[in-house]
Design an enzyme around this catalytic site. Structure first.
Site, mmCIF file in Angstrom:
data_model
loop_
_atom_site.group_PDB
_atom_site.id
_atom_site.type_symbol
_atom_site.label_atom_id
_atom_site.label_comp_id
_atom_site.label_asym_id
_atom_site.label_seq_id
_atom_site.Cartn_x
_atom_site.Cartn_y
_atom_site.Cartn_z
ATOM 1 N N LYS A 80 -13.624 9.029 10.182
ATOM 2 C CA LYS A 80 -13.660 7.686 9.970
ATOM 3 C C LYS A 80 -15.271 7.132 10.045
ATOM 4 O O LYS A 80 -15.983 8.018 10.504
ATOM 5 C CB LYS A 80 -12.885 7.083 11.032
ATOM 6 C CG LYS A 80 -11.300 7.242 11.107
ATOM 7 C CD LYS A 80 -10.875 6.648 9.921
ATOM 8 C CE LYS A 80 -9.200 7.722 9.509
ATOM 9 N NZ LYS A 80 -8.366 7.752 10.706
HETATM 10 C C1 LIG Z 1 -6.718 7.988 10.867
HETATM 11 C C2 LIG Z 1 -5.763 7.185 10.633
HETATM 12 C C3 LIG Z 1 -4.655 6.680 11.558
HETATM 13 C C4 LIG Z 1 -4.654 7.664 13.048
HETATM 14 O O1 LIG Z 1 -5.729 7.879 13.559
HETATM 15 P P1 LIG Z 1 -6.059 9.116 14.663
HETATM 16 O O2 LIG Z 1 -7.236 8.595 15.402
HETATM 17 O O3 LIG Z 1 -6.205 10.283 13.917
HETATM 18 O O4 LIG Z 1 -4.718 8.850 15.357
HETATM 19 C C5 LIG Z 1 -3.773 5.730 11.345
HETATM 20 N N1 LIG Z 1 -3.835 5.212 10.436
HETATM 21 C C6 LIG Z 1 -4.801 5.338 9.285
HETATM 22 C C7 LIG Z 1 -4.371 4.497 8.041
HETATM 23 C C8 LIG Z 1 -5.705 6.372 9.578
HETATM 24 O O5 LIG Z 1 -6.469 6.581 8.564
#
Ligand SMILES: *Cc1c(COP(=O)(O)O)cnc(C)c1O
Length: 386
Positions: free
Chosen positions: A192
């Site tokens: 992210k």
């Molecule tokens: C990364 C992501 C998540 C989940 O996040 P985590 O921190 O990996 O649990 C949920 N929704 C979307 C759209 C994501 O890209």
């Protein structure tokens, strides 16, 4: 004994993404490790304070994933068995798994093929007396229309849990995503725009909601005085460590800089693809939004005749990493067992078969972008000829 020198390839492998961690953050982490307090503590509190400032003073709590923040928001909203939650089939499977986790039913609404986000025009037709919430996703950082979303939610008395996992730093009408709205869930996974290694945060409406979120975060426990302890809800084990929070404290001040770099690289992709006539070769490009998106990803849609796995293999052979974000959720086995099938969301199904994520991260260069575009256009041109 002499060790033969490793052979270095002419061009290093370009990964799909990589986190940017500076030396000051690494030194800060080492300090936490030496401090004698490594799990949730002062750094978690400090990160929550900084995030709350960032989100316009709203209550914020951090957790050990983005996923659990959505599950907890659903629980705070009292959503469970017998309830329906409307969401998109084009997301990471976490978005709908959390709906199943609380015992509710995900209802998939098709996407807008241009934005690749939930088609808000189709939502009202999917609302039933059992509908309690909408979970929209800002895919690749491109924000869902918040005015229209909240107008629908208000009209039908629905909660919104914004899956803003990918849109930290995106804006809507000049306001930061997360600084307004209902529940807003953000992920700090390493892919992210900023990271805490694993982790996430939930932006809430009131301090009362934040208190309940804290209970769900750690076994439902409420402490008082020196020795008081009570448990009133079935909580989980979702707390973030201070080590991870220290990483976040080093990342947050750099978010705008990271996103500016991503935007600049996205622009370079558009320019290079236009110069090479990629559209005429059948390549679908994302919305060219340089005002609101944080450019979490740069995703293209391949011509349907091309096998995506072959394109990925060819790019890999050229030293370029790619990814698939995502296969259509409603066609996974557990969702099929619940009644979903091909044809339920035809636009999402078509895009999910051919969508491809190209490398994009702040330490990439314009030359890297040119290399990716050259390689992909060469593949597309060869496919067109044969
Ligand atoms: C990364 C992501 C998540 C989940 O996040 P985590 O921190 O990996 O649990 C949920 N929704 C979307 C759209 C994501 O890209």
């Amino acid at each position: 004994m002499s060790v033969p020198a490793a052979t270095t390839p002419a061009v290093p492998y370009l990964p799909l993404t990589r986190p940017t961690l500076d030396e000051a953050t690494i030194a800060g982490v080492v300090e936490v490790l030496r401090s004698g307090w490594i799990t949730s503590g002062p750094n978690v509190k400090a990160l929550e304070g900084k995030l709350s400032e960032y989100f316009g003073g709203r209550p914020v709590r951090v957790f050990n994933s983005g996923t659990c923040t959505m599950e907890i928001a659903l629980r705070i909203a009292g959503i469970g068995a017998g309830h329906e939650v409307i969401t998109t089939p084009l997301s990471w499977v976490a978005t709908s798994n959390v709906i199943l986790e609380v015992g509710a039913k995900p209802v998939f609404v098709d996407i807008d093929p241009v934005t690749r986000n939930l088609d808000l025009a189709l939502i009202e037709a999917a609302i039933t007396p059992a509908t309690r919430a909408i979970i929209p996703v800002d895919l690749a950082g491109l924000p869902v229309d918040r005015d229209r979303l909240y107008a629908i939610a208000k009209k039908h008395n629905l909660r919104v849990i914004e899956d803003a996992a990918q849109s930290m730093g995106s804006t809507w009408n000049g306001q930061r995503i997360g600084a307004f709205g209902d529940f807003v869930s953000v992920s700090f996974h390493p892919n992210k725009n900023i990271t805490t290694i694993e982790g996430g945060c939930l932006v809430l409406n009131t301090e009362a909601e934040a208190k309940i979120a804290e209970q769900y975060r750690l076994q439902g426990v409420v402490r008082s005085g020196f020795d008081g302890m009570e448990v009133e809800v079935v909580g989980g084990k979702f707390n973030l460590t201070d080590v991870a929070a220290r990483v976040g404290l080093g990342q947050l001040p750099r978010l705008e800089e990271f996103n500016a770099k991503r935007r600049e690289l996205a622009r370079a992709y558009f320019e290079a693809f236009a110069a090479k006539g990629a559209a005429a070769l059948g390549l679908g490009l994302p919305v060219a939004d340089f005002a609101q998106s944080n450019w979490h990803m740069f995703q293209v849609v391949l011509p349907p005749a091309l096998k995506r796995a072959d394109v990925m293999a060819a790019l890999h052979a050229a030293g370029i990493g790619t990814g698939v974000h995502y296969p259509a959720i409603h066609l996974f086995a557990i969702y099929r067992r619940l009644g979903s099938k091909e044809g339920d969301c035809p636009r999402a199904e078509a895009i999910c078969r051919s969508i491809l994520t190209l490398p994009l991260f702040p330490t990439m260069t314009a030359a890297d972008v040119a290399r990716v575009v050259d390689a992909l256009v060469t593949i597309l041109a060869a496919a067109k000829k044969s």
